[in-house]
Design a protein around this motif. Structure first.
Motif, PDB file in Angstrom:
ATOM      1  N   LEU A 167      -0.795  -7.785  10.908  1.00 30.92           N
ATOM      2  CA  LEU A 167      -2.033  -7.611  10.161  1.00 30.92           C
ATOM      3  C   LEU A 167      -2.539  -8.954   9.643  1.00 30.92           C
ATOM      4  CD1 LEU A 167      -1.376  -4.479   7.885  1.00 30.92           C
ATOM      5  CD2 LEU A 167      -2.753  -4.576   9.957  1.00 30.92           C
ATOM      6  N   PRO A 168      -3.839  -9.090   9.478  1.00 28.43           N
ATOM      7  CA  PRO A 168      -4.349 -10.273   8.772  1.00 28.43           C
ATOM      8  C   PRO A 168      -3.697 -10.391   7.405  1.00 28.43           C
ATOM      9  CG  PRO A 168      -6.153  -9.061   9.814  1.00 28.43           C
ATOM     10  CD  PRO A 168      -4.930  -8.220   9.976  1.00 28.43           C
ATOM     11  N   ILE A 227      12.237  -4.345   8.630  1.00 27.31           N
ATOM     12  CA  ILE A 227      11.775  -3.846   9.922  1.00 27.31           C
ATOM     13  C   ILE A 227      11.464  -4.978  10.889  1.00 27.31           C
ATOM     14  CG2 ILE A 227       9.247  -3.701   9.652  1.00 27.31           C
ATOM     15  CD1 ILE A 227       9.622  -0.699  10.585  1.00 27.31           C
ATOM     16  N   LEU A 228      11.123  -6.149  10.352  1.00 26.54           N
ATOM     17  CA  LEU A 228      10.888  -7.310  11.223  1.00 26.54           C
ATOM     18  C   LEU A 228      12.161  -7.727  11.948  1.00 26.54           C
ATOM     19  CD1 LEU A 228       8.552  -9.537   9.000  1.00 26.54           C
ATOM     20  CD2 LEU A 228       7.910  -8.220  11.034  1.00 26.54           C
ATOM     21  N   LYS A 229      13.326  -7.384  11.376  1.00 20.23           N
ATOM     22  CA  LYS A 229      14.609  -7.747  11.966  1.00 20.23           C
ATOM     23  C   LYS A 229      15.311  -6.565  12.631  1.00 20.23           C
ATOM     24  CE  LYS A 229      15.124 -11.109   8.221  1.00 20.23           C
ATOM     25  NZ  LYS A 229      15.911 -11.498   7.018  1.00 20.23           N
ATOM     26  N   HIS A 230      14.640  -5.438  12.705  1.00 14.45           N
ATOM     27  CA  HIS A 230      15.273  -4.236  13.254  1.00 14.45           C
ATOM     28  C   HIS A 230      15.540  -4.405  14.756  1.00 14.45           C
ATOM     29  CE1 HIS A 230      16.024   0.007  14.182  1.00 14.45           C
ATOM     30  NE2 HIS A 230      16.175   0.195  12.886  1.00 14.45           N
ATOM     31  N   PRO A 231      16.716  -3.982  15.222  1.00 13.77           N
ATOM     32  CA  PRO A 231      17.035  -4.145  16.654  1.00 13.77           C
ATOM     33  C   PRO A 231      16.121  -3.360  17.580  1.00 13.77           C
ATOM     34  CG  PRO A 231      18.691  -2.808  15.536  1.00 13.77           C
ATOM     35  CD  PRO A 231      17.852  -3.417  14.467  1.00 13.77           C
ATOM     36  N   PRO A 246       2.115  -2.799   8.113  1.00 15.45           N
ATOM     37  CA  PRO A 246       2.636  -3.452   6.903  1.00 15.45           C
ATOM     38  C   PRO A 246       1.548  -3.783   5.880  1.00 15.45           C
ATOM     39  CG  PRO A 246       2.499  -5.052   8.665  1.00 15.45           C
ATOM     40  CD  PRO A 246       2.074  -3.736   9.262  1.00 15.45           C
ATOM     41  N   PHE A 247       0.920  -2.736   5.368  1.00 16.12           N
ATOM     42  CA  PHE A 247      -0.113  -2.895   4.347  1.00 16.12           C
ATOM     43  C   PHE A 247       0.529  -2.710   2.974  1.00 16.12           C
ATOM     44  CE2 PHE A 247      -3.654  -0.554   1.944  1.00 16.12           C
ATOM     45  CZ  PHE A 247      -4.211  -1.730   1.472  1.00 16.12           C
ATOM     46  N   TYR A 248       0.378  -3.675   2.093  1.00 21.98           N
ATOM     47  CA  TYR A 248       0.942  -3.601   0.746  1.00 21.98           C
ATOM     48  C   TYR A 248      -0.051  -2.893  -0.176  1.00 21.98           C
ATOM     49  CZ  TYR A 248       4.324  -7.117   2.398  1.00 21.98           C
ATOM     50  OH  TYR A 248       5.301  -7.789   3.090  1.00 21.98           O
ATOM     51  N   GLY A 249      -0.254  -1.617   0.103  1.00 22.21           N
ATOM     52  CA  GLY A 249      -1.246  -0.848  -0.654  1.00 22.21           C
ATOM     53  C   GLY A 249      -0.906  -0.712  -2.120  1.00 22.21           C
ATOM     54  N   VAL A 292       2.868   4.575  10.867  1.00 20.68           N
ATOM     55  CA  VAL A 292       3.614   4.726   9.612  1.00 20.68           C
ATOM     56  C   VAL A 292       3.161   3.671   8.615  1.00 20.68           C
ATOM     57  CG1 VAL A 292       5.886   4.665   8.515  1.00 20.68           C
ATOM     58  CG2 VAL A 292       5.637   5.653  10.816  1.00 20.68           C
ATOM     59  N   LEU A 293       2.896   4.117   7.385  1.00 23.88           N
ATOM     60  CA  LEU A 293       2.629   3.203   6.277  1.00 23.88           C
ATOM     61  C   LEU A 293       3.698   3.415   5.210  1.00 23.88           C
ATOM     62  CD1 LEU A 293      -0.420   4.086   7.401  1.00 23.88           C
ATOM     63  CD2 LEU A 293      -1.132   2.666   5.471  1.00 23.88           C
ATOM     64  N   VAL A 294       4.191   2.344   4.652  1.00 24.89           N
ATOM     65  CA  VAL A 294       5.105   2.404   3.515  1.00 24.89           C
ATOM     66  C   VAL A 294       4.348   1.917   2.292  1.00 24.89           C
ATOM     67  CG1 VAL A 294       7.212   1.466   2.490  1.00 24.89           C
ATOM     68  CG2 VAL A 294       7.169   2.089   4.910  1.00 24.89           C
ATOM     69  N   LEU A 295       4.240   2.777   1.291  1.00 28.93           N
ATOM     70  CA  LEU A 295       3.463   2.469   0.093  1.00 28.93           C
ATOM     71  C   LEU A 295       4.385   2.517  -1.120  1.00 28.93           C
ATOM     72  CD1 LEU A 295       0.341   4.623   0.996  1.00 28.93           C
ATOM     73  CD2 LEU A 295       0.567   2.144   1.202  1.00 28.93           C
ATOM     74  N   GLY A 296       4.398   1.439  -1.887  1.00 28.85           N
ATOM     75  CA  GLY A 296       5.398   1.264  -2.924  1.00 28.85           C
ATOM     76  C   GLY A 296       5.057   1.848  -4.275  1.00 28.85           C
ATOM     77  N   LYS A 297       4.094   2.759  -4.342  1.00 27.72           N
ATOM     78  CA  LYS A 297       3.795   3.446  -5.595  1.00 27.72           C
ATOM     79  C   LYS A 297       3.715   4.948  -5.304  1.00 27.72           C
ATOM     80  CE  LYS A 297       1.468   1.073  -8.907  1.00 27.72           C
ATOM     81  NZ  LYS A 297       0.970   2.292  -9.512  1.00 27.72           N
ATOM     82  N   ILE A 298       3.405   5.718  -6.338  1.00 27.24           N
ATOM     83  CA  ILE A 298       3.379   7.164  -6.162  1.00 27.24           C
ATOM     84  C   ILE A 298       2.098   7.581  -5.441  1.00 27.24           C
ATOM     85  CG2 ILE A 298       4.825   7.499  -8.197  1.00 27.24           C
ATOM     86  CD1 ILE A 298       2.364   8.373  -9.726  1.00 27.24           C
ATOM     87  N   SER A 299       2.172   8.697  -4.740  1.00 22.72           N
ATOM     88  CA  SER A 299       1.053   9.154  -3.922  1.00 22.72           C
ATOM     89  C   SER A 299      -0.234   9.287  -4.718  1.00 22.72           C
ATOM     90  CB  SER A 299       1.407  10.505  -3.278  1.00 22.72           C
ATOM     91  OG  SER A 299       0.374  10.956  -2.434  1.00 22.72           O
ATOM     92  N   TRP A 300      -0.113   9.713  -5.986  1.00 22.88           N
ATOM     93  CA  TRP A 300      -1.295   9.952  -6.808  1.00 22.88           C
ATOM     94  C   TRP A 300      -2.108   8.680  -7.032  1.00 22.88           C
ATOM     95  CZ3 TRP A 300      -1.050  15.108  -7.250  1.00 22.88           C
ATOM     96  CH2 TRP A 300       0.223  15.697  -7.175  1.00 22.88           C
ATOM     97  N   ASP A 301      -1.475   7.526  -6.936  1.00 17.15           N
ATOM     98  CA  ASP A 301      -2.198   6.274  -7.144  1.00 17.15           C
ATOM     99  C   ASP A 301      -3.114   5.921  -5.985  1.00 17.15           C
ATOM    100  OD1 ASP A 301      -1.190   5.784  -9.637  1.00 17.15           O
ATOM    101  OD2 ASP A 301       0.460   4.526  -8.951  1.00 17.15           O
ATOM    102  N   PHE A 302      -3.010   6.670  -4.886  1.00 20.59           N
ATOM    103  CA  PHE A 302      -3.850   6.419  -3.721  1.00 20.59           C
ATOM    104  C   PHE A 302      -4.768   7.615  -3.434  1.00 20.59           C
ATOM    105  CE2 PHE A 302       0.301   4.402  -3.174  1.00 20.59           C
ATOM    106  CZ  PHE A 302      -0.053   3.071  -3.055  1.00 20.59           C
ATOM    107  N   ARG A 303      -4.908   8.499  -4.421  1.00 19.07           N
ATOM    108  CA  ARG A 303      -5.664   9.733  -4.172  1.00 19.07           C
ATOM    109  C   ARG A 303      -6.787   9.938  -5.191  1.00 19.07           C
ATOM    110  NH1 ARG A 303      -3.658  12.562  -0.163  1.00 19.07           N
ATOM    111  NH2 ARG A 303      -1.507  12.184   0.530  1.00 19.07           N
ATOM    112  N   ARG A 304      -7.464   8.880  -5.517  1.00 21.89           N
ATOM    113  CA  ARG A 304      -8.624   9.011  -6.390  1.00 21.89           C
ATOM    114  C   ARG A 304      -9.768   9.635  -5.591  1.00 21.89           C
ATOM    115  NH1 ARG A 304     -10.748   4.439  -6.304  1.00 21.89           N
ATOM    116  NH2 ARG A 304     -12.686   5.229  -5.391  1.00 21.89           N
ATOM    117  N   THR A 305     -10.311  10.714  -6.064  1.00 17.92           N
ATOM    118  CA  THR A 305     -11.394  11.409  -5.367  1.00 17.92           C
ATOM    119  C   THR A 305     -12.735  11.046  -5.992  1.00 17.92           C
ATOM    120  OG1 THR A 305     -11.115  13.341  -6.801  1.00 17.92           O
ATOM    121  CG2 THR A 305      -9.895  13.324  -4.721  1.00 17.92           C
TER     122      THR A 305
END
Length: 547
Positions: A167-168, A227-231, A246-249, A292-305
């Motif tokens: 990713l950029p 994951i960058l080192k995963h076989p 690898p988005f650091y959302g 697949v995205l790995v997001l390091g906070k709780i789901s609710w922090d990405f669900r603002r409607t």
């Protein structure tokens, strides 16, 4: 000085607060009468702009300090405190959120609680619908469990490739580069060092090897480094079964928490990510279903409607194009099939099998001086919180140790682990959201967690915790504590020493290795850590999806 407040307020109450604030500011004005009115107004404007995103909507959310550390900083996740309202109709993503109340005339969400075979709602008419909603959650978890892989670390990766998008840098590295100004009162950089592990605990370390001051929001960096080192990593997209984004959302969310910016600004990077992914051939081929995205906070922090009263977080996971990918989170949204919960990062990151074995032996032999312990702070401002009750019970009982986390005691790994290693049971009531990092800190310390809400763990971690939760935890319905004045310490006294020993041995020898995130260069042969379990299960899902 540290203040952390997270409250839901009614409009009349906010008017009363505004009135009180007026008198406070009037007093200050009189005191500073020698200062020009213009200068005073400029100060007020500055203060209001600085904190208007913190005190908004129905949530008052204040967090400021000159020295506060963010090891268990509840105020960073409090803004989207979920009320667990069951959706009463489908949304735009009905293929992932099935209609739960088929044929229901309900227009308002139903609040509910679950525990010990008890399902209740705030309206008797909807009890059946509530039960059906819980059934949907459990069905999602069964699907997730069906992806459990028997793969071991030593097996080959034939036909199971992981493609990592390059990713950029604005989507990951540049966010880390903003660590010094991410939190207004704290330099966050130390927590993001060592690829997310934080500073190593070396001086006077009595725990052994592999201990760090790891922040609970560091999952994105830890997974990316591993994951960058995963076989099984491949560089040809045609050889891949899963595509890692690898988005650091979580860091993207965190940087806007205490800044006065619009929702468009908060969502800007999320929308750019979607546009970038839509131009990639693998995304077009499968509409993101193998991503697949790995997001390091709780789901609710990405669900603002759009109709949300609170401006907290981003709308990343509400975007239509984000419904197909798998989202790995420390807390999942229970009714979203593609949200999968994984353990919060703990302080322990072993480099070898021997590191794990040494720690297992240490805690299995530990002298459990305290029968019960609770590390936390009160949530007297939260209507449904039982923390004050638990603190009162614990403080008045010589068999219970209370570690007050309103002070700085809970900022360091040693303080928490010391208490848990010497305790039989660890009380784990919900905080600003149902899950707690503390649950995993207690488990890796051999302390049996006492849960009061099934959403704290039972509906969260299908790959890392067993379906039979009696093997590793004790459940006490929070309604009993709150309404029946149940004494928790007395209830736990009914658990025999043999039962406690069996549970502890299961936790230490069966669960513990799979709950920790090993060192980035770890060589594990006997055990699979939390990262390996997650990746192996994702690879199995990706293989099935491709066939």
């Amino acid at each position: 000085m540290a203040v952390s407040i997270s409250r839901r307020r009614s409009k009349p109450y906010r008017k009363q607060e505004a009135k009180q604030s007026y008198f406070h500011f009037s007093a200050i004005y009189n005191f500073l009468s020698r200062i020009s009115v213009a200068l005073f107004l400029l100060i007020l404007i500055y203060l209001w702009c600085s904190f208007s995103t913190i005190i908004t909507g129905n949530i008052v959310h204040v967090c400021f300090s000159s020295s506060r550390k963010l090891h268990s900083l509840y105020c960073l996740s409090a803004g989207t405190h979920p009320s667990f309202e069951i959706p009463t109709s489908t949304n735009n993503h009905s293929f992932l959120a099935p209609r739960i109340f088929e044929g229901s005339n309900a227009t308002e969400p139903v609040k509910f609680s679950v525990g010990s075979n008890l399902v209740t709602s705030n309206n008797g008419r909807y009890d059946e619908e509530v039960a059906n909603a819980v059934k949907v959650v459990e069905e999602h978890l069964q699907v997730h469990r069906s992806w459990r892989s028997n793969r071991t670390n030593a097996e080959s990766c034939s036909g199971e490739g992981i493609y990592v998008y390059d990713l950029p840098s604005k989507f990951n590295k540049d966010l880390v580069g903003q660590c010094s100004k991410m939190i207004p009162w704290q330099d966050f950089c130390s927590y993001l060092s060592n690829d997310g592990f934080g500073k190593a605990i070396i001086a006077n370390n009595k725990f052994g090897k592999g201990w760090y001051q790891t922040h609970q929001y560091s999952l994105e960096l830890i997974f990316h480094s591993r994951i960058l080192k995963h076989p099984c990593r491949v560089y040809n997209e045609n050889e891949a079964k899963i595509f890692y984004v690898p988005f650091y959302g979580g860091l993207d969310v965190l940087r806007w928490h205490f800044k006065n910016v619009s929702n468009d600004v908060k969502d800007g990077l999320s929308l750019e990510l979607v546009n970038w992914l839509q131009r990639q051939r693998p995304w077009k081929r499968n509409e993101g279903k193998d991503h697949v995205l790995v997001l390091g906070k709780i789901s609710w922090d990405f669900r603002r409607t759009n109709n949300s009263e609170s401006p907290w977080g981003t709308s990343l996971l509400e975007l239509e194009k984000m419904q197909n990918p798998i989202k790995i989170l420390i807390e999942r949204q229970p009714w979203h099939a593609n949200d999968i919960g994984v353990p919060h990062p703990t302080y322990f990151h072993p480099s070898s099998d021997n590191d794990i074995i040494s720690w297992q032996l240490k805690i299995i032999r530990s002298n459990r001086k305290s029968f019960v312990s609770f590390a936390g702070a009160a949530r007297s401002d939260a209507e449904d919180s039982i923390r004050r009750i638990l603190i009162d019970q614990c403080s008045s009982n010589g068999r219970c140790k209370f570690l007050n986390c309103s002070s700085a005691k809970c900022n360091e790994a040693e303080s928490i682990i010391d208490v848990f290693v010497e305790s039989e049971f660890c009380l784990q009531p919900p905080g600003d959201s149902p899950t707690r990092k503390s649950v995993f800190d207690s488990l890796i310390s051999g302390c049996i967690p006492v849960l009061f809400d099934p959403f704290t763990a039972y509906y969260q971690y299908p790959w890392h915790l067993p379906e039979d939760h009696d093997k590793y935890s004790v459940f006490i319905d929070k309604k009993e504590v709150k309404e029946k004045n149940l004494n928790v310490v007395e209830r736990l006294s009914n658990v025999s020493s043999r039962e406690r020993e069996n549970m502890r041995r299961y936790i230490v020898y069966e669960l513990l290795p799979g709950l920790v995130y090993a060192d980035h260069n770890a060589l594990l042969y006997k055990f699979q850590d939390a990262f390996a379990i997650t990746i192996n299960n994702l690879l199995l899902r990706g293989t099935r999806l491709a066939t």
